[in-house]
Design an enzyme around this catalytic site. Structure first.
Site: not given
Ligand code: 7TS
Length: 423
Positions: A140, A217, A220, A243, A381
Site C-alpha cells: 500500500h 503492515d 489487512q 478496519k 492506493c
Molecule cells: N496498509 C495496508 C495494507 C492497507 O490496506 C491500508 C489501507 C493502509 C496500510 C493504510 O491504513 P490507514 O488506516 O492508515 O489508512 N487500505 C485501504 C484500502 O485498501 N482501501 O482504503 C484503505
C-alpha cells in the site's frame, strides 16, 4: 444460485466447538439493515473500512456522555476513570497481539501513522547514506511513501521484492536483496489489492538471520486472522482500528521494547515529556514518549470494545468462515466470461480483485452501487500493483465475517448486469 465447481455457499460455521452464527452476528451491526438505492445494502468494502457493532457505538456514546476527561493529568474522578480505561485498552491490545509487555503498545492514528513513526524515528536515527530498506511489490502507498521520504532525507535506497503473476512474493529474490546495507524490511502481512497472505514468518526469519529488523503492515491481517507478535518475532507491527470494527482515527504500533527505547520521539508536546526547561527536555518512558498531545481517548476506548467483540467471536472462526466466503465468491465469479481475477495466490484472505474485459472498473462500481452492492473500484492506493498487472484499476470486493453466501450471489448477479449494460 447454483454452486460453481462444487463449492457450496457458506452457511455460517459449525466445526467441532466452533460456531459462527452469521445471522445473529448481523443483528449486532445496525448499518447492515439499511437499504441503498432501494436495495438491501451488501457491504463488500471491508478492506477500506469495516462496519461497527452496536457495542462499539454504545461505548463511544457512554464515554462522551459519562466519562469524558483528559487523561494522565487530572486527579479528579473522571480523569482517573478515563485514564484507567485508556490504559486497560493498552493491556487488551497487548493480549490481542500477544505482546510481552503493554509498554510495547503505542497508540497512533492508524497504520499510516505507525509506519511514518518508525520511518521518521527509527529510520532517521539509524539509517545513513547508502543504507537500504526492503519493501515488497504489493505494498500500500502507506508502506512505500514514508520510506521514499526517509530515503530522500538520508540518502538511503528502496529495494523491492518482486512477485509472480499470481501475486506471490519471490522469496529467492528476497534473499538476494538482503545484505550488509539492509537496515530494515517492511512488508504487508496481507495485500489490500490482491488478498495475498505473505509468508511473513519466513520473511522475518531470513531477515533476522542477518540481524535485520522487520516491520509488518498488519492493516489487512489484524481483522481477519490471529496475530501473535511473539510467535512471529516481528520487530514492529502496525494496524488500524477502523478496519478492525473500531473507530476511525485510532490505530496501534507494536514495537519491541528495546527498539522503542532506542528511538527518539516522533513528535514533541504534552505527555511525552518527564521534565521541560528551556535548556533541555527529558522525555517520558515508552510508550508515552510516542504519544504527544491529547490522544484519541474515545477512539482508544472504542477500539477496546471492538477488540472484545472480535475476540468474543474468535479470530480462528473468523478466518475459517471468511475462507469459505472467499472460496465461494471466487468460484462463482469465475463462471463469468470475460472476468479476470487479479491475485491468485494460494494463500489469500478476504480480498477479491477483478477486471471485466472491455469495462472500466469504475463503471462496474457504479452499476453495483445501484444494486446496493458497495465495492471499491480504483488502484486501492497500490498503484505499483496495478502497473505490475497492466491494469489501470480493479474492482475489489472485500469480505468480513458478517457477509454471507446470499450476498455473494447478489454480487454475481450484479456483475452479470454490468456485462448486459456495457458488454
Ligand atoms: N496498509 C495496508 C495494507 C492497507 O490496506 C491500508 C489501507 C493502509 C496500510 C493504510 O491504513 P490507514 O488506516 O492508515 O489508512 N487500505 C485501504 C484500502 O485498501 N482501501 O482504503 C484503505
Amino acid at each position: 444460485m447454483k454452486p460453481a465447481q462444487g463449492v457450496i455457499a457458506p452457511q455460517g460455521l459449525r466445526t467441532g466447538r466452533t460456531v459462527l452464527d452469521v445471522a445473529r452476528i448481523r443483528e449486532d451491526f445496525p448499518i447492515l439493515k439499511q437499504q441503498v438505492h432501494g436495495k438491501p445494502l451488501v457491504y463488500f468494502d471491508n478492506a477500506a473500512t469495516s462496519q461497527k457493532p452496536q457495542v462499539v457505538i454504545d461505548t463511544l456514546n457512554r464515554y462522551y456522555a459519562t466519562e469524558n476527561a483528559n487523561i494522565h493529568r487530572g486527579i479528579h474522578f473522571l480523569s482517573e476513570l478515563a485514564t484507567a480505561e485508556y490504559e486497560e485498552t493498552r493491556n487488551k491490545v497487548k493480549r490481542f497481539l500477544n505482546a510481552s509487555e503493554s509498554r510495547e503498545i503505542v497508540f497512533v492514528r492508524g497504520t499510516t501513522e505507525g509506519i511514518n513513526l518508525v520511518a521518521q524515528s527509527y529510520g532517521r536515527r539509524f539509517f545513513k547514506e547508502g543504507d537500504e530498506v526492503v519493501i515488497s511489490a504489493m505494498e500500500h502507498h502507506s508502506n512505500i511513501v514514508p520510506w521514499q521520504m526517509l530515503c530522500e532525507q538520508v540518502g538511503a535506497r528502496l529495494r523491492v521484492i518482486p512477485m509472480n503473476h499470481d501475486g506471490e512474493l519471490l522469496l529467492d529474490e528476497y534473499e538476494r536483496l538482503l545484505g550488509a546495507r539492509t537496515k530494515l524490511v517492511s512488508v504487508a502481512h496481507v495485500s489490500n489489492a490482491l488478498g495475498t497472505i505473505n509468508p511473513i514468518g519466513r520473511i522475518i526469519e531470513s531477515a533476522h538471520r542477518r540481524n535485520i529488523p522487520v516491520l509488518v503492515d498488519g492493516a489487512q491481517a489484524a481483522p481477519h486472522m490471529k496475530v501473535d507478535v511473539q510467535e512471529l518475532d516481528c520487530d514492529f507491527y502496525a494496524f488500524s482500528g477502523h478496519k478492525l470494527f473500531g473507530p476511525t482515527g485510532i490505530g496501534v504500533l507494536y514495537g519491541k521494547a528495546r527498539h522503542l527505547e532506542a528511538m527518539p520521539p516522533y513528535q514533541g508536546g504534552g505527555d511525552m515529556i518527564s521534565l521541560v526547561t528551556f535548556e533541555k527536555t527529558h522525555y517520558n518512558i515508552i510508550p508515552y514518549k510516542f504519544e504527544a498531545g491529547t490522544p484519541h481517548i474515545a477512539g482508544v476506548i472504542g477500539l477496546g470494545a471492538a477488540i472484545d467483540y472480535v475476540s468474543g467471536i474468535g479470530l480462528d472462526a473468523v478466518a475459517a468462515y471468511e475462507g469459505e466466503v472467499l472460496a465461494y465468491a471466487t468460484a462463482q465469479l469465475s463462471t463469468i466470461q470475460g472476468l479476470r481475477i487479479i491475485g491468485r495466490a494460494k494463500e489469500k484472505a478476504s480480498v477479491l480483485s477483478f477486471v471485466l474485459e472491455g469495462v472500466h472498473p469504475h463503471d462496474i462500481g457504479t452499476v453495483l452501487d445501484r444494486e446496493g452492492v458497495a465495492i471499491r473500484a480504483g488502484h486501492h492506493c497500490a498503484m505499483p500493483v496495478m502497473q505490475r498487472f497492466g491494469v489501470p484499476a480493479t474492482a475489489r470486493a472485500s469480505f468480513a465475517f458478517y457477509n454471507t453466501g446470499e450476498e455473494v450471489d447478489v454480487l454475481v448477479r450484479a456483475v452479470r448486469k454490468v456485462l448486459k449494460v456495457f458488454g
